[in-house]
Design a protein around this motif. Sequence first.
Motif, PDB file in Angstrom:
ATOM      1  N   GLU A  71     -14.886   8.053  -1.851  1.00 47.80           N
ATOM      2  CA  GLU A  71     -13.443   8.176  -2.105  1.00 47.80           C
ATOM      3  C   GLU A  71     -13.012   9.642  -2.068  1.00 47.80           C
ATOM      4  N   HIS A  72     -13.847  10.518  -2.560  1.00 51.38           N
ATOM      5  CA  HIS A  72     -13.536  11.956  -2.466  1.00 51.38           C
ATOM      6  C   HIS A  72     -13.419  12.380  -1.006  1.00 51.38           C
ATOM      7  N   ALA A  73     -14.310  11.862  -0.172  1.00 46.97           N
ATOM      8  CA  ALA A  73     -14.275  12.239   1.252  1.00 46.97           C
ATOM      9  C   ALA A  73     -12.951  11.818   1.887  1.00 46.97           C
ATOM     10  N   LEU A  74     -12.464  10.645   1.521  1.00 46.97           N
ATOM     11  CA  LEU A  74     -11.170  10.191   2.057  1.00 46.97           C
ATOM     12  C   LEU A  74     -10.022  11.054   1.526  1.00 46.97           C
ATOM     13  N   VAL A  75     -10.106  11.397   0.254  1.00 47.76           N
ATOM     14  CA  VAL A  75      -9.085  12.270  -0.339  1.00 47.76           C
ATOM     15  C   VAL A  75      -9.074  13.621   0.388  1.00 47.76           C
ATOM     16  N   ASP A  76     -10.246  14.156   0.682  1.00 45.20           N
ATOM     17  CA  ASP A  76     -10.333  15.440   1.390  1.00 45.20           C
ATOM     18  C   ASP A  76      -9.644  15.367   2.757  1.00 45.20           C
ATOM     19  N   VAL A  77      -9.889  14.280   3.473  1.00 43.78           N
ATOM     20  CA  VAL A  77      -9.266  14.136   4.799  1.00 43.78           C
ATOM     21  C   VAL A  77      -7.748  14.125   4.674  1.00 43.78           C
ATOM     22  N   MET A  78      -7.235  13.381   3.711  1.00 45.53           N
ATOM     23  CA  MET A  78      -5.781  13.309   3.549  1.00 45.53           C
ATOM     24  C   MET A  78      -5.206  14.650   3.078  1.00 45.53           C
ATOM     25  N   LEU A  79      -5.969  15.372   2.249  1.00 44.03           N
ATOM     26  CA  LEU A  79      -5.504  16.702   1.817  1.00 44.03           C
ATOM     27  C   LEU A  79      -5.394  17.643   3.006  1.00 44.03           C
ATOM     28  N   GLN A  80      -6.389  17.579   3.879  1.00 45.22           N
ATOM     29  CA  GLN A  80      -6.346  18.463   5.045  1.00 45.22           C
ATOM     30  C   GLN A  80      -5.199  18.090   5.984  1.00 45.22           C
ATOM     31  N   LYS A  81      -4.960  16.805   6.118  1.00 47.32           N
ATOM     32  CA  LYS A  81      -3.812  16.372   6.929  1.00 47.32           C
ATOM     33  C   LYS A  81      -2.511  16.887   6.324  1.00 47.32           C
ATOM     34  N   LEU A  82      -2.437  16.809   5.012  1.00 49.45           N
ATOM     35  CA  LEU A  82      -1.218  17.252   4.337  1.00 49.45           C
ATOM     36  C   LEU A  82      -1.004  18.754   4.512  1.00 49.45           C
ATOM     37  N   SER A  84      -1.852  20.461   7.034  1.00 49.42           N
ATOM     38  CA  SER A  84      -1.488  20.762   8.425  1.00 49.42           C
ATOM     39  C   SER A  84      -0.127  20.177   8.800  1.00 49.42           C
ATOM     40  N   THR A  85       0.589  19.625   7.822  1.00 53.57           N
ATOM     41  CA  THR A  85       1.877  18.990   8.115  1.00 53.57           C
ATOM     42  C   THR A  85       3.016  19.765   7.468  1.00 53.57           C
ATOM     43  N   GLU A  86       4.028  20.028   8.249  1.00 52.09           N
ATOM     44  CA  GLU A  86       5.207  20.689   7.691  1.00 52.09           C
ATOM     45  C   GLU A  86       5.937  19.720   6.766  1.00 52.09           C
ATOM     46  N   PRO A  87       6.372  20.199   5.606  1.00 51.01           N
ATOM     47  CA  PRO A  87       7.086  19.317   4.675  1.00 51.01           C
ATOM     48  C   PRO A  87       8.311  18.634   5.304  1.00 51.01           C
ATOM     49  N   GLY A  88       8.913  19.276   6.312  1.00 53.52           N
ATOM     50  CA  GLY A  88      10.071  18.663   6.955  1.00 53.52           C
ATOM     51  C   GLY A  88       9.699  17.583   7.956  1.00 53.52           C
ATOM     52  N   ASP A  89       8.427  17.500   8.294  1.00 52.19           N
ATOM     53  CA  ASP A  89       7.970  16.507   9.277  1.00 52.19           C
ATOM     54  C   ASP A  89       8.053  15.103   8.672  1.00 52.19           C
ATOM     55  N   ALA A  94       4.706  10.301   4.293  1.00 44.11           N
ATOM     56  CA  ALA A  94       3.795   9.170   4.547  1.00 44.11           C
ATOM     57  C   ALA A  94       2.383   9.557   4.131  1.00 44.11           C
ATOM     58  N   ARG A  95       1.955  10.748   4.508  1.00 42.36           N
ATOM     59  CA  ARG A  95       0.611  11.223   4.149  1.00 42.36           C
ATOM     60  C   ARG A  95       0.492  11.461   2.652  1.00 42.36           C
ATOM     61  N   LEU A  96       1.538  12.000   2.087  1.00 44.00           N
ATOM     62  CA  LEU A  96       1.534  12.222   0.640  1.00 44.00           C
ATOM     63  C   LEU A  96       1.407  10.881  -0.104  1.00 44.00           C
ATOM     64  N   GLY A  97       2.096   9.862   0.396  1.00 43.78           N
ATOM     65  CA  GLY A  97       2.036   8.536  -0.243  1.00 43.78           C
ATOM     66  C   GLY A  97       0.653   7.924  -0.150  1.00 43.78           C
ATOM     67  N   VAL A  98       0.013   8.050   1.013  1.00 44.41           N
ATOM     68  CA  VAL A  98      -1.340   7.514   1.179  1.00 44.41           C
ATOM     69  C   VAL A  98      -2.321   8.257   0.278  1.00 44.41           C
ATOM     70  N   LEU A  99      -2.180   9.577   0.230  1.00 43.04           N
ATOM     71  CA  LEU A  99      -3.038  10.386  -0.651  1.00 43.04           C
ATOM     72  C   LEU A  99      -2.861   9.965  -2.112  1.00 43.04           C
ATOM     73  N   LYS A 100      -1.630   9.756  -2.524  1.00 47.80           N
ATOM     74  CA  LYS A 100      -1.354   9.362  -3.912  1.00 47.80           C
ATOM     75  C   LYS A 100      -2.028   8.030  -4.238  1.00 47.80           C
ATOM     76  N   GLU A 101      -1.950   7.082  -3.311  1.00 49.57           N
ATOM     77  CA  GLU A 101      -2.585   5.778  -3.549  1.00 49.57           C
ATOM     78  C   GLU A 101      -4.101   5.917  -3.658  1.00 49.57           C
ATOM     79  N   LEU A 102      -4.668   6.723  -2.782  1.00 50.37           N
ATOM     80  CA  LEU A 102      -6.125   6.950  -2.830  1.00 50.37           C
ATOM     81  C   LEU A 102      -6.539   7.560  -4.171  1.00 50.37           C
ATOM     82  N   VAL A 103      -5.797   8.577  -4.587  1.00 50.84           N
ATOM     83  CA  VAL A 103      -6.135   9.274  -5.838  1.00 50.84           C
ATOM     84  C   VAL A 103      -5.954   8.329  -7.032  1.00 50.84           C
ATOM     85  N   GLN A 104      -4.874   7.592  -7.035  1.00 51.49           N
ATOM     86  CA  GLN A 104      -4.630   6.679  -8.168  1.00 51.49           C
ATOM     87  C   GLN A 104      -5.741   5.631  -8.267  1.00 51.49           C
ATOM     88  N   HIS A 105      -6.149   5.110  -7.128  1.00 48.34           N
ATOM     89  CA  HIS A 105      -7.234   4.121  -7.136  1.00 48.34           C
ATOM     90  C   HIS A 105      -8.523   4.749  -7.666  1.00 48.34           C
TER      91      HIS A 105
END
Length: 254
Positions: A71-82, A84-89, A94-105
């Motif tokens: 689960e940490h490995a998945l969180v790391d991938v989503m953090l890196q995606k986040l 590399s993404t401009e907040p205005g994008d 969407a990435r922030l939401g997926v990361l939040k679900e992963l972390v909450q789980h």
Amino acid sequence: MKATDLLKEHHQEVEELFERMSQADSDEISALRDELVATLVSHTAIEEELFYPESREALGASPLIPTSYEEHALVDVMLQKLLSTEPGDETFHARLGVLKELVQHHVEEEEKKLFPQVESAMGAARLEELGSRLEARFGQVRKSDVEALLARNVAKSMPAATGRRARTAKPSARKAAAKRPPAKRAPKRASTQRAEPARGAQKGRRTTTTGRKKAAATAPAKTGRAAPARKPSRPAKTSRTGRKGGRASNASAR
Ligand SMILES: [Fe+2]
């Protein structure tokens, strides 16, 4: 502070950062994103370096710990995606939401299953001592280049998968390419007569068609007629092995 209490504090901090990010404007959200990355990367680092190894020692084999690493490995991938993404994008939230679900789980798994088991298995003194080491290490990692650490973590978890694909895909593609063409070309020339006997042992129809015309290979009735005229001995064999009953009798009826 007990190790598990310290980690729960981190979980609470991360939850609050997610909440603030959901309400932040574009100027504020980049700083909050960086704080989220730093907190999560430092938190997962101390768990992997200290807390999980000691928990494994206290609990013995438990599926909860390898699951936590994954689960940490998945969180790391989503953090890196986040990162590399401009907040205005449009993909940022969407990435922030997926990361939040992963972390909450992940947090729920730890707080409801792993932490209670660890607290039961370790004595209070050991939990306190481990808590002190976790806190000290967290401070060190938090001050370091967490983005570089994150990049190393992602690189460690991803190459294994991509490497396997690369190694297995090429040989199988070569084998497939090497096998298919000869099978199609074979019937056109006399060379097929060398290859056919091995196949003919299993497929009677092809043994009779080693001759010259494709039509004989695809039309059972025609092969029945044509074969005796050319080589009388072959049709007799194939009619027994390759076409028991129905087709042979049909051919003779015609
Ligand atoms: Fe964790």
